[in-house]
Design an enzyme around this catalytic site. Structure first.
Site, short mmCIF file in Angstrom:
data_model
loop_
_atom_site.label_atom_id
_atom_site.label_comp_id
_atom_site.label_asym_id
_atom_site.label_seq_id
_atom_site.Cartn_x
_atom_site.Cartn_y
_atom_site.Cartn_z
N LYS A 29 0.82 -1.22 0.00
CA LYS A 29 0.00 0.00 0.00
C LYS A 29 0.85 1.26 0.00
CE LYS A 29 -4.55 -1.10 1.85
NZ LYS A 29 -5.54 -0.66 2.86
N LYS A 40 -5.66 -10.63 -6.35
CA LYS A 40 -6.82 -10.72 -5.48
C LYS A 40 -7.97 -9.84 -6.02
CE LYS A 40 -6.95 -8.28 -1.66
NZ LYS A 40 -6.97 -7.71 -0.29
N LYS A 97 -11.68 -4.18 -3.96
CA LYS A 97 -12.49 -2.99 -4.22
C LYS A 97 -11.64 -1.85 -4.76
CE LYS A 97 -13.01 -2.97 0.75
NZ LYS A 97 -14.01 -3.18 1.78
P1 AMP Z 1 -11.19 -5.39 3.55
O1 AMP Z 1 -12.18 -5.09 2.51
O2 AMP Z 1 -9.78 -5.27 3.06
O3 AMP Z 1 -11.43 -4.69 4.84
O4 AMP Z 1 -11.36 -6.94 3.85
C1 AMP Z 1 -12.38 -7.42 4.71
C2 AMP Z 1 -12.34 -8.92 4.78
O5 AMP Z 1 -12.58 -9.49 3.50
C3 AMP Z 1 -11.00 -9.49 5.26
O6 AMP Z 1 -11.25 -10.60 6.09
C4 AMP Z 1 -10.34 -9.92 3.99
O7 AMP Z 1 -9.41 -10.95 4.20
C5 AMP Z 1 -11.52 -10.40 3.17
N1 AMP Z 1 -11.26 -10.29 1.75
C6 AMP Z 1 -11.05 -9.16 1.03
N2 AMP Z 1 -10.82 -9.44 -0.27
C7 AMP Z 1 -10.89 -10.80 -0.37
C8 AMP Z 1 -10.75 -11.72 -1.46
N3 AMP Z 1 -10.50 -11.30 -2.69
N4 AMP Z 1 -10.90 -13.04 -1.18
C9 AMP Z 1 -11.18 -13.48 0.07
N5 AMP Z 1 -11.32 -12.66 1.13
C10 AMP Z 1 -11.18 -11.35 0.92
#
Ligand code: AMP
Ligand code: TRP
Length: 346
Positions: free
Chosen positions: A124, A207, A210
């Site tokens: 990041k 991955k 968003k």
């Molecule tokens: P975040 O949106 O980064 O706050 O992620 C929130 C949760 O979603 C965390 O537990 C991440 O590990 C999970 N997560 C985000 N992107 C993915 C993805 N592409 N595959 C699986 N889990 C995800």
């Protein structure tokens, strides 16, 4: 050990997890996190605490109005996906000051070197680390505080958060060791199922995120049926048919990703999916996947849109959750202060 401090080595089974309100929810968030949060809530074996981590979101710039909107939308997403505010504690981080207060203590426990090793920090901050916020660097200490301010024992997350959870364990171990207590649990990460790493629909080595500039790379929880179908139709694949065993997915990241998504949405093991779908071409498999995705996701997006029509009700739910969260966190922070040697107000 400080006699005045009650410590315990047997901790209440408690789940904590968080999602950043930094844009819309993706299918990756749903399958890797939220759907599993719902399962753990419904298992009944744990007290479940789920958080919209707005303090984490602002480690990179967030437009204030968009942040407020994204936080409400995330709350609507949690509820639409099946989180019941009467069964789980559901709230936003900034309403419970104990997170930031414990994070300060952990800033003084964690070492610079630990933070420097975090791959998410390196990704990041990019090449210009000098210009990244101090908050982005300290992000994992706040995450450790989120978890340990409830003395949570289990944390369901996607694969990308594994390293942060190891750091959380290191913080708990060092704190317990430095102060000679057994106060914080050594948290178990729960990274299970077919969809702990949902990949981009355009590139099977990245991955689903968003923050990907290409909207075609992800399915958003707010996408309508036509958009979902179109994105799956256009998803990158290879020319071969689906194999009938998991071994056949090696070196086929895009194929593996679509099979994993199908397995997670249909709640079947990958082996079972391949027994049923082996031999099919993507031209046959994609419409089946697309129908399943629409079937599972459209009720959620419809319910999210309905909930978003009443933001005051969402704010009320968040306020209620924050009061419950504070009731758990405040005594744990107070004990932490006692352990560290702070004099409390009389
Ligand atoms: P975040 O949106 O980064 O706050 O992620 C929130 C949760 O979603 C965390 O537990 C991440 O590990 C999970 N997560 C985000 N992107 C993915 C993805 N592409 N595959 C699986 N889990 C995800
Ligand atoms: N860092 C997590 C992510 O980006 C979000 C998060 C913050 C979290 N605090 C947490 C996840 C505590 C689990 C537990 O996905």
């Amino acid at each position: 050990m400080n006699e005045a401090v009650q410590t315990s080595s047997s901790f209440t089974p408690r789940v904590f997890s968080g999602i950043q309100p930094s844009g819309g929810l993706t299918l990756g968030n749903y399958l890797g996190a939220m759907k599993r949060f719902v399962d753990m809530q419904n298992q009944g074996a744990f007290q479940t605490v789920y958080c919209m981590v707005d303090l984490h979101a602002i480690t990179v710039w967030q437009d204030p109005e968009k942040l407020r909107h994204a936080t409400r939308e995330l709350c609507a997403g949690f509820i639409a996906a099946g989180i019941d505010p009467d069964k789980s504690i559901l709230f936003n981080q900034s309403q419970v000051a104990e997170h930031a207060q414990l994070a300060w203590i952990f800033n003084c426990v964690a070492r610079m070197g630990w933070m420097q090793r975090m791959t998410q920090w390196k990704d990041k901050a990019g090449k210009n680390q000098q210009n990244a916020s101090l908050g982005l660097f300290a992000y994992p200490a706040l995450m450790a505080a989120d978890i340990l301010v409830y003395r949570a024992t289990h944390v369901p997350v996607g694969e990308d958060q594994k390293q942060h959870l190891e750091l959380t364990r290191d913080v708990a171990i060092k704190f317990n060791h430095d102060y000679g207590v057994d106060f914080f649990p050594i948290t178990e990460p729960v990274i299970e199922g077919a969809a702990t790493r949902v990949m981009s629909l355009r590139d099977g080595s990245r991955k689903m995120s968003k923050s990907d500039p290409s909207d075609a790379s992800r399915i958003n929880m707010t996408d309508d049926a036509d958009t979902i179908a179109k994105k799956i139709r256009k998803a990158k694949t290879d020319p071969d048919a689906l194999p009938s065993e998991a071994d056949g997915l090696q070196d086929r990241p895009e194929a593996r990703n679509l099979v994993n998504i199908y397995a997670a949405l249909s709640e079947q093991p990958v082996d079972q999916v391949l027994r049923d779908m082996g031999g099919k071409q993507f031209s046959q498999f994609k419409p089946i996947l697309s129908d399943l995705a629409v079937d599972k996701l459209s009720p959620i997006s419809t319910e999210m849109a309905r909930l978003m029509q009443d933001p005051a009700e969402i704010d009320r739910i968040l306020g209620h959750g924050a009061r419950q969260a504070r009731a758990l966190a405040a005594p744990i922070l107070q004990k932490t202060y006692d352990i560290v040697g702070m004099i409390s107000a009389r």
